[in-house]
Design an enzyme around this catalytic site. Sequence first.
Site, PDB file in Angstrom:
ATOM      1  N   SER A 233      -9.537   1.500   3.097  1.00 17.78           N
ATOM      2  CA  SER A 233      -8.831   2.135   2.157  1.00 17.78           C
ATOM      3  C   SER A 233      -7.816   1.138   1.411  1.00 17.78           C
ATOM      4  O   SER A 233      -7.302   1.806   0.385  1.00 17.78           O
ATOM      5  CB  SER A 233      -7.997   3.276   3.049  1.00 17.78           C
ATOM      6  OG  SER A 233      -7.171   2.655   3.892  1.00 17.78           O
TER       7      SER A 233
ATOM      8  N   SER B 272      -9.712  -1.074   7.344  1.00 17.93           N
ATOM      9  CA  SER B 272      -9.153  -0.732   5.973  1.00 17.93           C
ATOM     10  C   SER B 272      -8.192  -2.033   5.291  1.00 17.93           C
ATOM     11  O   SER B 272      -7.795  -1.925   4.034  1.00 17.93           O
ATOM     12  CB  SER B 272      -8.279   0.222   5.855  1.00 17.93           C
ATOM     13  OG  SER B 272      -9.064   1.458   6.126  1.00 17.93           O
TER      14      SER B 272
ATOM     15  N   LYS C 224       0.761  -1.193  -0.014  1.00 12.41           N
ATOM     16  CA  LYS C 224       0.146  -0.020   0.044  1.00 12.41           C
ATOM     17  C   LYS C 224       1.040   1.271  -0.090  1.00 12.41           C
ATOM     18  O   LYS C 224       1.825   1.410   0.684  1.00 12.41           O
ATOM     19  CB  LYS C 224      -0.683   0.022   1.116  1.00 12.41           C
ATOM     20  CG  LYS C 224      -1.774   0.991   1.340  1.00 12.41           C
ATOM     21  CD  LYS C 224      -2.936   0.762   2.586  1.00 12.41           C
ATOM     22  CE  LYS C 224      -3.919   1.765   2.797  1.00 12.41           C
ATOM     23  NZ  LYS C 224      -4.953   1.536   3.945  1.00 12.41           N
TER      24      LYS C 224
END
Length: 492
Positions: free
Chosen positions: A154, A178, A79
């Site tokens: 996310s 997330s 990420k």
Amino acid sequence: MTDLADLTIAAAGRGLRSGAFTAVDLLDAVERRAAVTEAHLHAYLTLDRAGARVAAEAADVALAAGDPRPLLGIPLALKDNMVTKGVETTASSQILAGWKPPYDGTAASRLRDAGAVIVGKTNLDEFAMGSSTENSAYGPTRNPWNTDRVPGGSSGGSAAAVAVGSALGAFGSDTGGSIRQPASLTGTVGAKPTYGLVSRYGLIAFASSLDQIGPIARTVPDAAALLEAVVGWDPMDATSYNGDMPSISKSLDRGVAGLRIGVVTELSGEGIDPEVLAATKQVIDRLSDAGADVVEISLPAIEYALSAYYLIAPAECSANLARFDGVRYGLRIDGATTEEMMAKTRAEGFGPEVTRRILLGTYALSAGYYDAFYGQAQRVRTLLRNDFASAYGRVDVLVSPTSPTTAFEVGAKTADPLTMYFADICTIATNLAGDPAISVPIGLDDAGLPIGFQIMAPALGEEVMFQVAAEVERLAAFTERPRLATSKVVTP
């Protein structure tokens, strides 16, 4: 013949060590998949082709010498809020556009030490603030099961990449769900470890008392292997746990006979889609048939978890994001004074959701409101921790749906932030408590979209959590892959 990009990490490791293919072959397959699917998904912000090639070639040398490291040569994605030396790291924000960190975060460095091949950096909601990966300054990520739907957030880019095969595994961060919520929406496995089990050094902070790095994979054993590679004390993180690490992989074959499993009453009815509830109940019934003692457990304070979270997380974000001021790194918009420069930089660099949360957090921390808002939220957090502690005195794990719905349409909730916030209603509580939780795919709804099943455990209870997750995976026998990953346009 199976495309190498469709292999699990365990199967790829066996193939690499047997000499059936090389790490470069595996990287080539993953990059070919990305070359086709990225036009549809936008899972990645950066593909580090040169760095990945060097790592794959080095892995092949080590494999030829008999190196037994389980992640050696495995292509993984990170990420883009995890800093990587010399590779652009933006947290999906314009305020960090072009920033190339001078160091690796601890999780990234441990993965490199394990011989993993880092393919690239994945898209996310800006600064990890969102539940759909639509808040990225660089455009949304889409769900490989249906590109009209969101992948969750996310960590939506990481989840989409794993689901579609442009990475065999990935890492995300979980502040309020997330990792688990996008795993649920993309048919992957996502785990949030106990707070402090994985170092946050090098994770661009959103809410420091809630953030935690964890893996996304196609199977429970793969997720366990990824997590084992990054856990452990780190002197660079003052909140890092300095004690014995829980076992993870050793418990995967033990089944659930004799375990006590609690079904969270507050997450078993109103507000949960009927198809999600039905699939969840079916798995719970199978766990009971497999020998588990299943009981209902009430967590009364969970009713207030969402409200508490959206005071604590924005308050911490308003403090953490104060460092982005146009002075030291990232975007800088000149002004006549220092104050004007900072104001212009932040107005230009932060997106609307980040701005909204900074304002909310700053207000909650302001004089005259601190006790009424932030202080009260922390008291609710204590009540919630007490509820969890009481529950774990009666059961080994708690279970619930991971997400109240399957993947919703792109744009469906962007105009109403409160509706979007409710997408994390099932996951937020464990972040507030600091406990581990994992999402495992258990089936598809009538629209062909994945449904996730959440297992929660007490702090440092990863062993029993993964034990139950592995049994859920066996009972659900979920083997479906998204249509985008298996279409004829994706060549071996």
